[in-house]
Design a protein around this motif. Structure first.
Motif, PDB file in Angstrom:
ATOM      1  N   SER A 118       0.825  -1.205   0.000  1.00 32.97           N
ATOM      2  CA  SER A 118       0.000   0.000   0.000  1.00 32.97           C
ATOM      3  C   SER A 118       0.861   1.258   0.000  1.00 32.97           C
ATOM      4  CB  SER A 118      -0.901   0.014   1.241  1.00 32.97           C
ATOM      5  OG  SER A 118      -1.574   1.246   1.324  1.00 32.97           O
ATOM      6  N   GLN A 119       0.469   2.245  -0.793  1.00 31.35           N
ATOM      7  CA  GLN A 119       1.173   3.517  -0.841  1.00 31.35           C
ATOM      8  C   GLN A 119       0.335   4.659  -0.293  1.00 31.35           C
ATOM      9  OE1 GLN A 119       4.471   4.052  -1.787  1.00 31.35           O
ATOM     10  NE2 GLN A 119       4.436   1.843  -1.587  1.00 31.35           N
ATOM     11  N   GLY A 120      -0.957   4.484  -0.163  1.00 28.28           N
ATOM     12  CA  GLY A 120      -1.827   5.477   0.449  1.00 28.28           C
ATOM     13  C   GLY A 120      -1.872   6.821  -0.240  1.00 28.28           C
ATOM     14  N   GLN A 121      -1.717   6.879  -1.546  1.00 24.27           N
ATOM     15  CA  GLN A 121      -1.821   8.137  -2.266  1.00 24.27           C
ATOM     16  C   GLN A 121      -3.145   8.140  -3.004  1.00 24.27           C
ATOM     17  OE1 GLN A 121       1.744   8.122  -4.589  1.00 24.27           O
ATOM     18  NE2 GLN A 121       3.032   8.143  -2.790  1.00 24.27           N
ATOM     19  N   ARG A 122      -3.175   8.611  -4.224  1.00 35.29           N
ATOM     20  CA  ARG A 122      -4.412   8.563  -4.985  1.00 35.29           C
ATOM     21  C   ARG A 122      -4.876   7.115  -5.042  1.00 35.29           C
ATOM     22  NH1 ARG A 122      -3.146  11.572 -10.385  1.00 35.29           N
ATOM     23  NH2 ARG A 122      -5.279  10.970 -10.815  1.00 35.29           N
ATOM     24  N   VAL A 123      -5.173   6.623  -6.195  1.00 31.13           N
ATOM     25  CA  VAL A 123      -5.467   5.200  -6.330  1.00 31.13           C
ATOM     26  C   VAL A 123      -4.233   4.610  -7.006  1.00 31.13           C
ATOM     27  CG1 VAL A 123      -7.027   3.478  -7.270  1.00 31.13           C
ATOM     28  CG2 VAL A 123      -7.916   5.677  -6.534  1.00 31.13           C
ATOM     29  N   THR A 124      -3.210   4.383  -6.198  1.00 34.39           N
ATOM     30  CA  THR A 124      -1.932   3.897  -6.693  1.00 34.39           C
ATOM     31  C   THR A 124      -1.679   2.510  -6.139  1.00 34.39           C
ATOM     32  OG1 THR A 124      -1.022   6.140  -6.809  1.00 34.39           O
ATOM     33  CG2 THR A 124       0.556   4.331  -6.706  1.00 34.39           C
ATOM     34  N   TRP A 125      -1.334   1.591  -7.007  1.00 34.93           N
ATOM     35  CA  TRP A 125      -1.006   0.224  -6.609  1.00 34.93           C
ATOM     36  C   TRP A 125       0.488   0.032  -6.814  1.00 34.93           C
ATOM     37  CZ3 TRP A 125      -4.581  -3.506  -5.052  1.00 34.93           C
ATOM     38  CH2 TRP A 125      -5.915  -3.115  -5.136  1.00 34.93           C
TER      39      TRP A 125
END
Length: 137
Positions: A118-125
């Motif tokens: 998880s990166q917790g930004q926009r919808v970034t995988w």
């Protein structure tokens, strides 16, 4: 002077999971795809007299970051992919593979051993990869 052209539509890829099947994409709904190596391939050690020892460091691990629109089919597939792998036996956690290819240049990335981070930004995988092999044409 030589001119080169890049188009995101030249990127094609496939993600394979034994649990949820394959997803083939051609850039639809994706904002960006970034492939990064995590291991520094060279290290330097400086002795007291200033001499340098250079080390060649092995390691092909890294990550693929895929930024997608929240309503895209790829986002929904990745949600399903994550949930299936999370609920499955741990032996399935890093079994996903990916192929990314630029149809214009022929360059490609083959990624294996892919779990989710998880990166917790926009919808970034961000998909961690145990091995990335780059092929240049």
């Amino acid at each position: 002077m030589a001119t080169t052209t890049y188009s995101f539509t030249d990127l094609v890829g496939s993600i394979h999971s034994d649990l949820v099947g394959d997803y083939i994409f051609t850039g639809e709904g994706a904002g960006s795809v970034t492939v990064s190596k995590a291991t520094e391939r060279s290290a330097h050690d400086v002795a007291a007299d200033g001499s340098i020892m250079v080390s060649k460091v092995a390691g092909d691990n890294g990550s693929v970051t895929i930024e997608v629109q929240q309503t895209s089919p790829l986002h929904f597939w990745l949600l399903n992919w994550f949930n299936a792998h999370w609920a499955a036996n741990t032996k399935h956690w890093a079994t996903t593979t990916m192929l990314l290819k630029n149809t214009s240049t022929g360059g490609s990335h083959v990624c294996s051993g892919v779990p989710y981070q998880s990166q917790g930004q926009r919808v970034t995988w961000t998909l961690m990869c145990a091995d990335i092999t780059n092929y240049a044409v």
